[in-house]
Enzyme design. Structure first.
Site, PDB file in Angstrom:
ATOM      1  N   SER A   1     -46.197  46.690  23.895  1.00  0.00           N
ATOM      2  CA  SER A   1     -46.392  45.257  23.622  1.00  0.00           C
ATOM      3  C   SER A   1     -47.533  44.684  24.466  1.00  0.00           C
ATOM      4  O   SER A   1     -47.628  44.938  25.672  1.00  0.00           O
ATOM      5  CB  SER A   1     -45.111  44.491  23.936  1.00  0.00           C
ATOM      6  OG  SER A   1     -45.383  43.107  23.899  1.00  0.00           O
TER       7      SER A   1
ATOM      8  N   LYS B   1     -35.175  39.668  15.569  1.00  0.00           N
ATOM      9  CA  LYS B   1     -35.478  38.261  15.246  1.00  0.00           C
ATOM     10  C   LYS B   1     -34.382  37.560  14.446  1.00  0.00           C
ATOM     11  O   LYS B   1     -34.157  36.362  14.626  1.00  0.00           O
ATOM     12  CB  LYS B   1     -36.812  38.182  14.492  1.00  0.00           C
ATOM     13  CG  LYS B   1     -37.999  38.570  15.363  1.00  0.00           C
ATOM     14  CD  LYS B   1     -39.306  38.505  14.617  1.00  0.00           C
ATOM     15  CE  LYS B   1     -40.415  39.093  15.470  1.00  0.00           C
ATOM     16  NZ  LYS B   1     -41.728  38.997  14.848  1.00  0.00           N
TER      17      LYS B   1
END
Ligand code: ATR
Length: 274
Positions: free
Chosen positions: A14, A65
């Protein structure tokens, strides 16, 4: 120092911590932002541990999410209409606020790239959380979206979620193959996670016309497998999702600190194409 993190699996590669560090330097905000690897079935435990121990904001990425959406007390309009949350803020009342900055971040990047206009016909590949999270702002902007996905059952779930919204429809993979010459898409967005394992989604090469824009939400050091495939079949304008990543991060930063960082300089540094 204020504590922030990005939760995901995988998370090793990331770029969010470095992007937020650049925003913090640019704006003079003091913050500590780190990566947190979350075992697939441990999201709630890791999430609440972080916030009980001083965390005040977080980004949520693959594949959590939708789970993040479910545990928010309050949702912004764009989170509510997308059904997924990528940004969390703990309010003074200790309530959990959920936002979705992916869709606006993508729209901003597509506008920066001049890949989109209010009449764009978009082929969206994928029907997971990533795809669901970007639909609402694109439709609101005026675009038409056709969803295609390996598992048609999952496409139907998204269509059901957006049942009151016009300008969205779906195709089965085999239908796209049999009628691909009839359709002309201005923009093709790969929102599948296929690139993570070096695969490409199954779409007919005949939809890659020289003037089509091809965008992959995924990013890596080289072109993604999907973008390489697009180039082989004649695409001239391509982009990976690094610009979206930076733009969505800027909207998250704004939610937390009330300051909008300058993304242009950072995008220029990271982007392979202009
Ligand atoms: P995310 O939240 O990141 O979207 P997800 O919900 O697991 O993750 O969804 C991943 C998406 O990528 C799905 O659309 C998935 O297709 P299925 O619905 O058929 O599972 C798609 N995907 C993953 N690997 C793929 C591959 N090799 N080829 C095509 N589609 C793929």
């Amino acid at each position: 120092m204020k504590m922030f993190a990005v939760f995901g699996n995988p998370i090793k590669h990331s770029k969010s911590p470095i992007i937020h560090q650049l925003f913090a330097q640019q704006t003079g905000v003091l913050q500590n932002y780190r990566k947190i690897y979350v075992p697939i079935n441990n999201f709630y435990k890791k999430f609440f541990y972080f916030f009980k121990n001083g965390g005040i904001g977080a980004n949520i990425t693959i594949p959590f999410k939708k789970r993040a959406y479910k545990l928010c007390d309050i949702l912004t309009k764009r989170a509510k209409y997308s059904g997924v949350v990528n940004t969390i803020k703990i309010l003074n009342s200790k309530k959990i606020l959920g936002d979705n900055t992916d869709g606006v971040g993508l729209l901003k990047d597509l506008q920066n790239l001049k890949f989109i206009n209010t009449k764009s016909n978009i082929l969206l590949i994928g029907a997971g959380g990533a795809a669901q999270g970007i639909i609402y702002p694109l439709i609101k902007f005026g675009c038409n979206i056709t969803i295609i996905n390996r598992t048609y059952q999952n496409t139907k779930k998204i269509i059901k979620f957006f049942k009151n919204i016009k300008n969205i429809n779906s195709l089965k993979e085999e239908d796209l193959f049999s009628i691909s010459n009839k359709f002309k898409y201005n923009l093709i967005i790969n929102a599948t996670s296929s690139s993570i394992k070096g695969n490409i989604p199954n779409i007919p090469s005949s939809i890659i016309k020289p003037d089509v824009f091809c965008y992959d939400l995924f990013y890596n050091f080289n072109n993604t497998p999907f973008l390489k495939w697009c180039i082989i079949h004649g695409a001239k304008r391509i982009s990976d999702g690094i610009g979206m990543l930076i733009e969505q991060a800027a909207y998250s930063f704004y939610l937390w600190h009330g300051i909008m960082p300058n993304t242009k300089i950072i995008i220029k540094k990271y982007k392979k194409y202009n």
